[in-house]
Design a protein around this motif. Structure first.
Motif, PDB file in Angstrom:
ATOM      1  N   UNK A 176      38.441  46.702  17.854  1.00 36.66           N
ATOM      2  CA  UNK A 176      39.089  45.666  17.075  1.00 36.66           C
ATOM      3  C   UNK A 176      39.520  44.363  17.992  1.00 36.66           C
ATOM      4  N   UNK A 177      39.780  44.661  19.073  1.00 36.35           N
ATOM      5  CA  UNK A 177      40.201  43.520  20.174  1.00 36.35           C
ATOM      6  C   UNK A 177      39.196  43.483  21.255  1.00 36.35           C
ATOM      7  N   UNK A 178      38.312  42.634  21.195  1.00 38.36           N
ATOM      8  CA  UNK A 178      37.408  42.511  22.391  1.00 38.36           C
ATOM      9  C   UNK A 178      38.090  42.120  23.571  1.00 38.36           C
ATOM     10  N   UNK A 179      37.427  42.265  24.734  1.00 43.20           N
ATOM     11  CA  UNK A 179      37.763  41.852  25.996  1.00 43.20           C
ATOM     12  C   UNK A 179      37.536  40.346  26.127  1.00 43.20           C
ATOM     13  N   UNK A 180      38.871  39.741  26.786  1.00 39.39           N
ATOM     14  CA  UNK A 180      38.903  38.300  27.050  1.00 39.39           C
ATOM     15  C   UNK A 180      38.094  37.993  28.596  1.00 39.39           C
ATOM     16  N   UNK A 181      36.863  37.682  28.664  1.00 36.69           N
ATOM     17  CA  UNK A 181      36.433  37.400  30.008  1.00 36.69           C
ATOM     18  C   UNK A 181      36.426  38.579  30.725  1.00 36.69           C
ATOM     19  N   UNK A 182      37.181  38.657  31.982  1.00 35.36           N
ATOM     20  CA  UNK A 182      37.430  39.760  32.737  1.00 35.36           C
ATOM     21  C   UNK A 182      38.420  40.477  32.453  1.00 35.36           C
ATOM     22  N   UNK A 183      39.436  40.322  31.572  1.00 30.52           N
ATOM     23  CA  UNK A 183      40.764  41.014  31.059  1.00 30.52           C
ATOM     24  C   UNK A 183      40.126  42.138  30.029  1.00 30.52           C
ATOM     25  N   UNK A 184      40.824  43.110  30.144  1.00 34.05           N
ATOM     26  CA  UNK A 184      40.587  44.408  29.319  1.00 34.05           C
ATOM     27  C   UNK A 184      41.822  44.016  28.288  1.00 34.05           C
ATOM     28  N   UNK A 185      41.782  43.333  27.252  1.00 37.11           N
ATOM     29  CA  UNK A 185      42.699  43.174  26.565  1.00 37.11           C
ATOM     30  C   UNK A 185      43.290  44.377  25.648  1.00 37.11           C
TER      31      UNK A 185
END
Length: 184
Positions: A54-63
């Motif tokens: 549902x909530x994809x990662x933002x660049x290098x951060x595992x959101x």
């Protein structure tokens, strides 16, 4: 009652540390074939994976892992108050408590990883998977310090300076938030 409070607090804190390790390992691009990395991924996968869809990662951060860690820290103190016999009070302050608790947990994790790296560097006989992982985790934090503070002989003071910076940030948190910083 105190045993249940200790158990709940410890369980939440340890799982948040594992989630933060997952985030940190992804941020620094650790070797995910390392046995310890595999352990961290297996421990967090059942909870993080459904949220990642549902909530994809933002660049290098595992959101997804970050959101779960924040959610757990925000619910920790209402849960502990409920165990003590009070009611559950959910309000906007829980979000602030969760954010501050998460910042403190990050600081504690960095502190202990640096300490563990220092201890293993003294007793390690060679390169082990744990040594490699600790190096991958701490080197992005310690290498900028080495640019300003060169090694003195064979002694590297960058870890010590980083720990002093963490202590400074801890005291800054105490100055800004007072008793709240100590409680969380």
């Amino acid at each position: 009652m105190l045993t249940l409070i200790f158990f709940a607090k410890t369980l939440i804190d340890v799982y948040v540390m594992i989630l933060l390790l997952r985030i940190w390992m992804r941020w620094v691009k650790c070797d995910f074939y390392n046995p310890f990395s595999q352990f961290i991924v297996k421990m967090t996968h059942p909870i993080v994976n459904p949220i990642q869809s549902i909530l994809p990662s933002a660049k290098k951060i595992d959101t997804a892992a970050l959101l779960i860690a924040f959610f757990l820290m925000a619910l920790k103190y209402p849960l502990l108050l409920f165990i003590q016999g009070g009611g559950i009070v959910l309000n906007q302050y829980n979000l602030l408590f969760g954010f501050v608790s998460l910042l403190k947990a990050i600081g504690h994790l960095v502190f202990w990883i640096i300490i563990i790296r220092a201890i293993t560097s003294w007793i390690s006989q060679g390169s082990s998977p744990m040594d490699d992982l600790l190096y991958e985790l701490t080197e992005p934090l310690m290498s900028p310090i080495r640019r300003f503070l060169p090694a003195m002989g064979s002694i590297d003071f960058s870890g010590m300076l980083l720990i002093l910076i963490l202590y400074l940030m801890n005291y800054l948190g105490m100055d800004l938030l007072g008793e709240l910083w100590l409680i969380l």
